[in-house]
Write a protein that holds these residues in place. Structure first.
Motif, short mmCIF file in Angstrom:
data_model
loop_
_atom_site.label_atom_id
_atom_site.label_comp_id
_atom_site.label_asym_id
_atom_site.label_seq_id
_atom_site.Cartn_x
_atom_site.Cartn_y
_atom_site.Cartn_z
N GLY A 1 6.14 0.40 -11.62
CA GLY A 1 4.92 0.42 -12.33
C GLY A 1 3.69 1.23 -11.96
O GLY A 1 3.91 1.94 -10.77
N ARG A 2 3.17 1.55 -12.76
CA ARG A 2 1.97 2.01 -12.62
C ARG A 2 0.86 1.85 -12.22
O ARG A 2 0.50 2.54 -10.07
CB ARG A 2 1.22 2.12 -13.48
CG ARG A 2 -0.33 3.77 -14.02
CD ARG A 2 0.32 4.72 -14.00
NE ARG A 2 0.51 5.34 -14.70
CZ ARG A 2 1.27 5.87 -15.15
NH1 ARG A 2 1.59 7.24 -13.85
NH2 ARG A 2 1.97 6.99 -16.65
N GLU A 3 0.81 0.41 -11.38
CA GLU A 3 -0.01 0.22 -10.11
C GLU A 3 0.77 0.34 -8.69
O GLU A 3 0.34 0.33 -8.08
CB GLU A 3 -0.57 -1.60 -10.25
CG GLU A 3 -1.21 -1.90 -9.04
CD GLU A 3 -1.08 -3.38 -9.14
OE1 GLU A 3 -2.20 -4.20 -8.71
OE2 GLU A 3 -0.55 -4.51 -10.91
N THR A 4 1.56 0.16 -8.41
CA THR A 4 2.43 0.68 -7.33
C THR A 4 2.26 1.56 -7.07
O THR A 4 2.39 2.15 -5.72
CB THR A 4 4.24 0.18 -7.65
OG1 THR A 4 4.89 -0.68 -8.01
CG2 THR A 4 5.19 0.59 -6.99
N GLN B 1 -0.32 4.15 -7.74
CA GLN B 1 -1.18 4.15 -7.64
C GLN B 1 -2.04 3.75 -6.53
O GLN B 1 -2.40 4.12 -5.09
CB GLN B 1 -2.26 3.53 -8.37
CG GLN B 1 -2.34 3.83 -9.82
CD GLN B 1 -3.41 2.98 -11.04
OE1 GLN B 1 -4.01 1.66 -10.89
NE2 GLN B 1 -3.33 4.02 -11.79
N GLN B 2 -1.48 2.33 -5.89
CA GLN B 2 -1.90 1.62 -4.54
C GLN B 2 -0.45 2.14 -3.27
O GLN B 2 -0.47 2.04 -2.85
CB GLN B 2 -1.36 -0.25 -4.88
CG GLN B 2 -2.48 -1.16 -5.49
CD GLN B 2 -2.28 -1.97 -5.56
OE1 GLN B 2 -1.25 -2.67 -4.53
NE2 GLN B 2 -3.10 -2.51 -5.95
N GLY C 1 4.75 -1.64 -3.16
CA GLY C 1 4.89 -2.61 -4.52
C GLY C 1 6.31 -2.58 -4.64
O GLY C 1 7.40 -3.55 -3.53
#
Length: 431
Positions: free
Chosen positions: A377-380, A382-383, A386
């Motif tokens: 995921g894009r959020e993974t 970025q952070q 995940g």
């Protein structure tokens, strides 16, 4: 309701309490539920339609009253529905037994047995298979203290039979290294609803096709959504039962739906998915609609049905977890063939490189790319921590196999340094 379903006899009878709505009942139903007219001198005694409706309603009401009985005030005994996986590895079987009092844990339940020769799991001359209770859920069909019991299967000598995949999964999830990593799973179960007798998706013109894909995914409206009432009924039944269902949605192909289970830890993920599948089988049975988990029920320019499996470990969820995810992807790439062989029958018809899939013979990964084997995921990204999504499992996969294999490959299996280096170069991964 998104559309008028082809209801079961029970559903149709419920709608007949008002005499004016009794006309849809078929002659076959009348014959099965009413005493045949007496004949005098070869001439049938005429009975008014109104009388027939009253007689039918009386019969239906009595049956419904019995089905809805709350037995708690009369007895401590409960009904336990023992559920197991049959010989095909995907079919569910069940039978009922009376238990003397309510129970809270599977260990309080007795083992049971069944005729394995009738399910393709034992020869006729030695047909007894033993059921071991493993997980309990509330029974949304019978209510009260009645329960559904997920079981696995053994020989009388205590050996797991070949179709018992839960036993091996429990061994992997019982490994201390796996326990310490607290593996989480979120499983996206896609399924297709079919019209009875014709094996054609619900809402489709018989022998013809609806408009092309596009408006159906998460759509609303009679011309876009077919079977919403079944999806909603299943959602509530899962919540009642105690299944960790986290959502539902209409899928890309019309007549196709999805529900999600999780996050669940370890062996619990498989137990909950199988229990949810059982509820779905029972609900479609009552609605007179056919359920299929075929990964490509309709050939051509239509999406198949998968069972995408989201996965993370404690190390993946903590700071620096993206590096752990990349190491897991390396391992998964090196065991691609082993995973594909265990990810469901007929999956080659679905994993073609089209319709949001990767080609079955090629391992790939990417960020926010639904055309890859593994999506991050894009959020993974970025952070920096995940989970990953394994998009390869077919809709008919065994969740015990898939979840255990993911844990084994990423936590217990170690590739050679040379193989790891080659895989990292090929996938452009820096761990």
């Amino acid at each position: 309701m998104a559309q008028i379903l082809a209801p079961s006899v029970q559903c149709q009878l419920k709608s007949s309490r008002n005499p004016t709505t009794a006309t849809p009942l078929t002659s076959k139903m009348w014959n099965s539920l009413m005493v045949k007219q007496n004949k005098r001198g070869g001439t049938a005694v005429k009975t008014s339609a109104k009388f027939r409706v009253v007689a039918l309603n009386s019969t239906v009401n009595r049956v419904e009253d019995l089905l809805n009985l709350d037995t708690k005030q009369f007895t401590d005994k409960i009904i336990a529905e023992y559920i197991w996986i049959g010989g095909s590895g995907i079919d569910l079987r069940s039978k009922s037994r009376t238990i003397s009092k309510p129970v809270e844990h599977p260990s309080e339940l007795p083992k049971w047995n069944y005729d394995g020769s009738s399910t393709g799991q034992a020869p006729g001359e030695d047909s007894e298979v033993i059921l071991y209770p493993q997980a309990i859920f509330k029974d949304p069909f019978r209510g009260g203290n009645n329960i559904l019991v997920i079981c696995d299967t053994y020989t009388p000598q205590g050996e797991p039979i070949p179709t018992n995949k839960r036993h091996r999964a429990a061994q992997i999830f019982g490994n201390q290294k796996v326990i310490d990593e607290v593996p989480w799973y979120g499983i996206e179960q896609e399924y297709t609803l079919l019209q009875p007798d014709v094996n054609w998706p619900l809402g489709w013109p018989v022998g013809a096709y609806p408009g092309p894909q596009g408006p159906y995914y998460c759509g609303a409206g009679a011309e876009k959504s077919f079977g919403r009432d079944i999806s909603d009924a299943h959602y509530k039944a899962c919540l009642y039962a105690g299944i960790n269902i986290s959502g539902t949605n209409g899928e890309v192909m019309p007549g196709q739906w999805e529900f999600q289970v999780g996050p669940s830890v370890g062996i619990e993920a498989g137990d909950h998915v199988w229990a949810a599948r059982y509820l779905l089988e029972r609900i479609t049975e009552q609605a007179g609609v056919v359920l299929t988990l075929d990964p490509k029920p309709i050939q051509g320019d239509w999406n198949g049905a998968g069972c995408h499996t989201n996965y993370s470990t404690k190390s993946m969820r903590e700071a620096g977890g993206f590096g752990v995810i990349k190491k897991a992807i390396l391992n998964l790439s090196l065991r691609h063939k082993e995973h594909i062989s265990a990810y469901g029958e007929g999956n080659e018809r679905r994993l073609t490189g089209r319709h949001e899939t990767a080609d079955i013979n090629t391992f790939s990964w990417g960020v926010a790319n639904r055309g890859c084997s593994i999506r991050v995921g894009r959020e993974t990204e970025q952070q920096g921590k995940g989970y990953l999504e394994d998009r390869r499992p077919a809709s008919n996969m065994d969740p015990y196999i898939v979840t255990a294999l993911l844990a084994e490959t990423t936590l217990l299996w170690e590739p050679t340094l040379e193989a790891e280096a080659l895989a990292a170069q090929k996938l452009a991964l820096k761990v």
